[in-house]
Write a protein that holds these residues in place. Structure first.
Motif, short mmCIF file in Angstrom:
data_model
loop_
_atom_site.label_atom_id
_atom_site.label_comp_id
_atom_site.label_asym_id
_atom_site.label_seq_id
_atom_site.Cartn_x
_atom_site.Cartn_y
_atom_site.Cartn_z
N CYS A 4 0.84 -1.20 0.00
CA CYS A 4 0.00 0.00 0.00
C CYS A 4 0.88 1.24 0.00
N LYS A 5 0.50 2.24 -0.79
CA LYS A 5 1.35 3.42 -0.99
C LYS A 5 1.21 4.45 0.12
N ASN A 6 0.03 4.56 0.72
CA ASN A 6 -0.19 5.70 1.63
C ASN A 6 -0.54 5.31 3.06
N ARG A 7 -0.63 4.00 3.38
CA ARG A 7 -0.94 3.60 4.75
C ARG A 7 -0.07 2.41 5.15
N ARG A 8 0.24 2.33 6.45
CA ARG A 8 0.94 1.17 6.99
C ARG A 8 -0.01 0.19 7.66
N PHE A 9 -1.17 0.68 8.15
CA PHE A 9 -2.13 -0.15 8.85
C PHE A 9 -3.49 -0.04 8.16
N ALA B 276 -5.06 3.20 0.00
CA ALA B 276 -6.03 3.00 1.08
C ALA B 276 -6.91 4.24 1.19
N ALA B 277 -8.20 4.01 1.32
CA ALA B 277 -9.14 5.11 1.54
C ALA B 277 -9.31 5.33 3.04
N SER B 278 -10.17 6.26 3.40
CA SER B 278 -10.38 6.56 4.82
C SER B 278 -11.27 5.52 5.46
N THR B 279 -11.25 5.47 6.78
CA THR B 279 -12.11 4.55 7.54
C THR B 279 -13.47 5.20 7.78
N ALA B 280 -14.11 5.66 6.72
CA ALA B 280 -15.29 6.52 6.82
C ALA B 280 -16.37 5.94 7.73
N SER C 213 -16.34 2.60 9.00
CA SER C 213 -15.90 1.33 9.57
C SER C 213 -14.52 1.53 10.17
N ASP C 214 -14.09 0.53 10.95
CA ASP C 214 -12.73 0.55 11.48
C ASP C 214 -11.72 0.09 10.44
N HIS C 215 -12.20 -0.57 9.40
CA HIS C 215 -11.33 -0.99 8.30
C HIS C 215 -11.24 0.12 7.25
N CYS C 216 -10.10 0.26 6.64
CA CYS C 216 -9.96 1.19 5.52
C CYS C 216 -10.01 0.38 4.22
N PRO C 217 -10.84 0.76 3.26
CA PRO C 217 -10.90 0.03 1.98
C PRO C 217 -9.59 0.17 1.22
N LEU C 218 -9.18 -0.90 0.55
CA LEU C 218 -7.99 -0.89 -0.29
C LEU C 218 -8.43 -0.85 -1.75
N LEU C 219 -7.88 0.10 -2.50
CA LEU C 219 -8.26 0.31 -3.89
C LEU C 219 -7.08 -0.02 -4.78
N LEU C 220 -7.25 -1.03 -5.65
CA LEU C 220 -6.23 -1.43 -6.60
C LEU C 220 -6.68 -1.00 -7.99
N ALA C 221 -5.90 -0.14 -8.65
CA ALA C 221 -6.31 0.40 -9.94
C ALA C 221 -5.09 0.68 -10.78
N ASP C 222 -5.34 0.84 -12.07
CA ASP C 222 -4.28 1.18 -13.01
C ASP C 222 -4.09 2.69 -12.99
N ALA C 223 -2.89 3.14 -12.73
CA ALA C 223 -2.64 4.57 -12.61
C ALA C 223 -2.75 5.29 -13.94
N THR C 224 -2.70 4.57 -15.07
CA THR C 224 -2.75 5.20 -16.39
C THR C 224 -4.14 5.12 -17.01
N THR C 225 -5.17 4.84 -16.22
CA THR C 225 -6.52 4.76 -16.75
C THR C 225 -6.97 6.10 -17.32
N PRO C 226 -7.47 6.15 -18.57
CA PRO C 226 -7.89 7.44 -19.14
C PRO C 226 -9.09 8.02 -18.42
N ARG C 227 -9.15 9.32 -18.35
CA ARG C 227 -10.27 9.99 -17.72
C ARG C 227 -11.50 9.91 -18.60
N ARG C 228 -12.63 9.64 -17.97
CA ARG C 228 -13.87 9.57 -18.71
C ARG C 228 -14.50 10.96 -18.85
N ARG C 229 -15.13 11.16 -19.99
CA ARG C 229 -15.84 12.41 -20.19
C ARG C 229 -17.10 12.43 -19.34
N ALA C 230 -17.33 13.55 -18.70
CA ALA C 230 -18.48 13.66 -17.81
C ALA C 230 -19.78 13.49 -18.59
#
Length: 318
Positions: free
Chosen positions: A18-23, A57-61, A63-80
């Motif tokens: 995980c890039k931004n959290r240790r726990f 890792a997202a915030s523990t909004a 829950s006590d668990h923080c969701p882990l998000l696995l994604a491709d960093a080069t994903t193209p942005r979608r048009r609104a």
């Protein structure tokens, strides 16, 4: 635990850090309990296919668990795009906004063009109406999540002060109200309109949302040059395939002998009469109206890839 580690080694799996959290688990107390119990693993082949993947890792909004998000960093942005929300009709001035946009006079003789103008007006007015009610709520929702995340990160290295701890509790309570709107959006995204409020947190509900996303997304395509995973490579492979298929005439080894079918013939119906100039201009005007006063649109094509079988890997499987 020893057998689990041995199984990981035998499968040649490696952990994705995980890039931004240790726990990943934090039990909220004055002296919190911090544990890292959620892990992601992959093998070398997967890592070569998706070298730019990133685990965050997202915030523990809620829950006590923080969701882990696995994604491709080069994903193209979608048009609104405009999306109608199912909870809008329950809010004030929704029906008045739709009536005012739909019943305005349209000066156009073509029925298709009038319908297009009415839909565009309704979309524009609903965007303005919804932004006045929900844009601030969405902003507050994301601000609350970001602040909770920053407090989660700070808690890993030090104890929170009393004001910080009280602020964390205030944003947790505020987030419950803001999450109600987001819950309605997710419920609509799952396409399960028969679910009740208590069913929204079930595994089936979330599995349905993820299943639709995985079904609509083409992860990779097998081409003559290898496996295409990036958006540009997949778009190039799809364009090359349909460019060679559409408009090309192939050889037909067999044909149909229409005389053997003994179909009835129509005589004297005038079907083979030549077209008059007035008929040609009427047909041209209908095409012109259908194209929205833009003849270039008649030559544009929108190709939607629908898999013809499970496990589709090449373009011809769609």
């Amino acid at each position: 635990m020893g057998k689990f580690r041995q199984a990981i080694d035998n499968a040649d799996l490696k952990e994705i850090k995980c890039k931004n959290r240790r726990f990943t688990l934090s039990i909220k107390r004055e002296n919190p309990t911090l544990v890292s119990i959620d892990k992601f693993f992959c093998n070398c082949s997967w890592e070569e296919l998706f070298p730019s993947s990133m685990l965050m890792a997202a915030s523990t909004a809620c829950s006590d668990h923080c969701p882990l998000l696995l994604a491709d960093a080069t994903t193209p942005r979608r048009r609104a795009q405009f999306k109608f929300e199912s909870f809008w009709p329950r809010f004030p001035r929704f029906h008045e906004t739709v009536d005012h946009a739909w019943n305005r006079l349209v000066h156009n003789a073509c029925a298709f063009k009038r319908l297009s103008i009415k839909m565009a007006r309704t979309t524009r007015d609903l965007k303005i109406w919804s932004s006045s009610l929900f844009s601030d709520a969405k902003l507050q929702f994301h601000i609350a999540i970001e602040i909770i995340l920053r407090l989660d990160v700070a808690q890993e290295s030090r104890n929170l002060s009393t004001p910080e701890f009280n602020l964390w509790g205030l944003f947790k309570k505020r987030l419950l109200g803001l999450a109600a709107i987001e819950h309605a959006r997710k419920r609509q995204a799952s396409r399960l309109t028969w679910l009740k409020l208590g069913d929204a947190g079930t595994k089936f509900f979330h599995a349905k949302i993820h299943s639709r996303r995985r079904k609509n997304f083409i992860h990779s395509l097998q081409t003559s040059n290898g496996i295409a995973t990036s958006h540009e490579d997949k778009a190039a492979a799809i364009f090359e395939h349909f460019n060679s298929v559409l408009g090309s005439k192939g050889a037909h080894p067999r044909t149909i002998d229409w005389s053997q079918l003994q179909l009835p013939t129509i005589t004297g119906g005038g079907l083979d009469n030549p077209f008059s100039e007035d008929e040609v201009w009427k047909a041209f005007y209908q095409f012109y109206c259908m194209a929205g006063d833009d003849l270039v649109a008649l030559n544009s094509t929108l190709v939607v890839l629908i898999p013809k079988k499970d496990g589709a890997t090449i373009v011809s499987d769609f």
